[in-house]
Design an enzyme around this catalytic site. Structure first.
Site, short mmCIF file in Angstrom:
data_model
loop_
_atom_site.label_atom_id
_atom_site.label_comp_id
_atom_site.label_asym_id
_atom_site.label_seq_id
_atom_site.Cartn_x
_atom_site.Cartn_y
_atom_site.Cartn_z
N SER A 24 46.97 27.98 39.95
CA SER A 24 47.83 29.28 40.60
C SER A 24 49.33 28.89 40.12
O SER A 24 49.47 28.06 39.09
CB SER A 24 47.83 29.84 42.04
OG SER A 24 48.55 30.84 42.31
N ASN A 25 50.30 29.59 40.72
CA ASN A 25 51.70 29.30 40.45
C ASN A 25 52.51 29.20 41.56
O ASN A 25 51.96 29.82 42.51
CB ASN A 25 52.15 29.96 39.16
CG ASN A 25 52.12 31.31 39.22
OD1 ASN A 25 52.92 31.90 40.19
ND2 ASN A 25 51.20 32.17 38.55
N ALA A 26 53.70 29.18 41.22
CA ALA A 26 54.94 28.97 42.58
C ALA A 26 55.40 30.33 42.82
O ALA A 26 56.13 30.44 43.66
CB ALA A 26 55.93 28.05 42.27
N ALA A 93 53.03 37.40 38.68
CA ALA A 93 52.86 36.08 37.97
C ALA A 93 51.33 36.04 37.76
O ALA A 93 51.12 34.99 38.44
CB ALA A 93 53.79 34.89 38.63
#
Ligand code: CTP
Length: 220
Positions: A24-26, A93
């Site tokens: 995943s991402n932040a 995102a």
């Protein structure tokens, strides 16, 4: 511009490697959340398509919420909601890659192997899929807005995406420890239009930037 419906996508998607691990991402989902809340003062038909946003950014006032997990699910949800007169703001995102195989069982550490290889498949680009659909099905009055989070050469990268993804507007913002992007801090964006227009907003809170961005789009 005139719109009958606004779709805001928000937050990160999640791609499972095995039952306990994911890619995943932040992204927190805060910008999408603020945009959806601002959008509900423009039209009563606001759809908030969220990945795994932080809990506090999961239910914007005035929006119908659609929760998804993976990029493929987000793509389907967005394509299902697109119709004539829709403004789509892709603040999400989405994970760009997913594991080719998601293991049913937890992957174990093997004795003696210091390196493991994870094979990833590229996810489809949601914005490009939407522009393809509106071209093919001749859907009128759709406005596409993308985000371009960059650490370097903001204008060059943002304009590249504007063109490549066939967008009406791209919102460029710097993400780095100094320039402040993902998360809770103040942000500064530049909105580039396909007509060559350019508008800076901020530095200011994401609440303020979201309201200004919507007001700007409404005035176009
Ligand atoms: N986006 C999308 N579908 C994806 C990934 C991203 O529609 N699978 C959207 C994002 O929501 C955002 C815009 O595309 O509005 C820009 O995303 P970004 O990942 O920065 O674009 P890329 O073209 O993948 O560029 P980069 O090389 O920086 O990763």
């Amino acid at each position: 511009m005139e719109v009958v419906k606004i779709i805001v996508s928000s937050g990160p998607t999640r791609e499972w490697i095995d039952p306990v691990r994911f890619i995943s991402n932040a992204s927190s989902g805060k910008m999408g959340f603020c945009l959806a809340e601002a959008a509900s003062t423009w039209t009563s038909d606001v759809v908030y398509i969220r990945g795994l946003t932080q809990e506090e950014y999961s239910r914007p006032a005035g929006s119908r919420v659609v929760s998804v997990e993976t990029t493929l699910e987000m793509r389907k949800a967005v394509l299902d909601e697109i119709g004539p007169g829709t403004l789509l703001i892709m603040a999400a995102a989405p994970a760009d890659f997913r594991p080719v195989q998601s293991s049913e069982a937890k992957i174990k550490k093997e004795e003696g192997s210091e390196i493991i290889t994870l094979e990833l498949a590229k996810n489809p680009d949601i914005l490009s899929s939407v522009s393809e659909k509106i071209g093919k099905e001749n859907i009128s009055g759709v406005v596409l807005v993308g985000f371009s989070a960059e650490t370097h050469n903001l204008q060059e990268h943002a304009l590249g995406k504007l063109k490549r993804k066939n967008l009406d507007y791209i919102v460029g913002n710097y993400v780095s420890r100094d320039e402040k992007g993902f998360g809770d801090l103040d942000t500064k964006v530049v909105v580039f239009g396909k007509d060559g227009s350019e508008k800076g907003i901020g530095p200011a809170s994401k609440e303020f930037v979201a309201r200004e961005l919507l007001a700007y789009l409404k005035s176009r």
